[in-house]
Write an enzyme that holds these catalytic residues in place. Structure first.
Site, PDB file in Angstrom:
ATOM      1  N   ASP A 106      -0.416   4.373   4.608  1.00 29.14           N
ATOM      2  CA  ASP A 106       0.809   4.020   3.869  1.00 29.14           C
ATOM      3  C   ASP A 106       1.895   3.552   4.839  1.00 29.14           C
ATOM      4  O   ASP A 106       1.859   3.853   6.029  1.00 29.14           O
ATOM      5  CB  ASP A 106       1.349   5.237   3.111  1.00 29.14           C
ATOM      6  CG  ASP A 106       0.369   5.729   2.070  1.00 29.14           C
ATOM      7  OD1 ASP A 106      -0.498   4.942   1.667  1.00 29.14           O
ATOM      8  OD2 ASP A 106       0.481   6.901   1.688  1.00 29.14           O
TER       9      ASP A 106
HETATM   10  N1  URA Z   1      -3.440   9.586   2.297  1.00 28.02           N
HETATM   11  C1  URA Z   1      -2.164   9.250   1.986  1.00 28.02           C
HETATM   12  O1  URA Z   1      -1.581   9.773   1.048  1.00 28.02           O
HETATM   13  N2  URA Z   1      -1.571   8.310   2.747  1.00 28.02           N
HETATM   14  C2  URA Z   1      -2.137   7.721   3.826  1.00 28.02           C
HETATM   15  O2  URA Z   1      -1.530   6.897   4.487  1.00 28.02           O
HETATM   16  C3  URA Z   1      -3.470   8.097   4.116  1.00 28.02           C
HETATM   17  C4  URA Z   1      -4.093   9.031   3.336  1.00 28.02           C
END
Ligand code: URA
Length: 249
Positions: A106
């Site tokens: 993310d």
């Molecule tokens: N899970 C999440 O919520 N975000 C990420 O970036 C990776 C795994």
């Protein structure tokens, strides 16, 4: 990203200047080399990394590339974005537009992100069926409780996808922190799982994917190519020991 596996005759028919009627004679006269060996069959399967020569002209010679990047927060895991800097923008490489992401993090997450031009490799990493472990260091808004260990192990039902998450491991590493190991990569999975427990993730950092550990010498935003030994380890199954950066060059 699809792997570009193709029959040799199909590949040749797409090359400028080669007519369909010429293909069989080219092969029967031994004028074509695939990976330095004379091609003998029009139905031979090649891929984007096969070296192909016609007489002394090189038609194709792509090298597979595998990159480990320490993604900083505030960068998008995408190849293009109209608003934000992308992970591709962090790469100072002439081939950067030929690379795609093998998994995502993310916008606010950090850590190990893999990029490649090899579609088969990235599909293997991304596939939930491969069961390749991904390890995250998580900081939370509220204290972590021992009940979380069972909740992650039991899995959680996500109605949007209609799936129950695979058993995952959670290790408590501090009052507000945990290490989570997932064997699949569902959308926002770590945040959604903690969300179910009414605890917000304030920091999320990926430290390992399969046997690959984020190289501690890479500062946020830095990257390096994987060694052959590191890139081939993803085909070895899920249980291999972590690849030591010094042992494998
Ligand atoms: N899970 C999440 O919520 N975000 C990420 O970036 C990776 C795994």
């Amino acid at each position: 990203m699809r792997s570009k596996r193709s029959r040799l005759d199909r590949y040749l028919s797409q090359q400028p200047g080669i007519r369909a009627a010429e293909i069989r004679p080219l092969i029967s006269k031994g004028r074509l080399l695939v990976d330095c060996t004379v091609a003998t069959s029009i139905s031979q399967v090649i891929d984007e990394f096969s070296r192909i020569e016609l007489d002394n002209t090189l038609l194709q010679a792509n090298k597979p590339t595998y990159i480990m990047l320490n993604k900083p927060p505030g960068v998008v895991s995408a190849t293009r974005d109209t608003k934000h800097r992308t992970v591709i923008d962090l790469l100072q490489r002439v081939d950067r537009d030929k690379l795609h992401l093998a998994g995502r993090l993310d916008y606010n997450s950090s850590g190990l992100l893999l990029l490649t031009n090899d579609g088969r490799w990235s599909r293997r990493l991304a596939s939930p069926q491969s069961g390749i472990p991904k390890v995250y260091q998580v900081t939370l808004e509220n204290p972590v409780s021992t009940a979380y260990v069972t909740a992650f192990e039991d899995g959680m039902y996500f109605p949007y996808e209609g799936i129950t998450t695979r058993p995952a491991q959670l290790k408590i590493t501090g009052k507000y922190s945990a290490e989570v190991t997932l064997y699949e990569g569902r959308y926002h999975q770590v945040k959604r799982m903690f969300g179910r427990l009414r605890n917000r993730v304030t920091r999320l950092h990926r430290s390992a994917v399969g046997t690959l550990q984020l190289d501690p010498r890479l500062a946020a935003g830095q990257y390096r190519e994987l060694t052959t030994c590191e890139s081939s380890a993803i085909w070895a199954g899920q249980s291999g020991a972590a690849i030591s950066n010094s042992r494998c060059r």
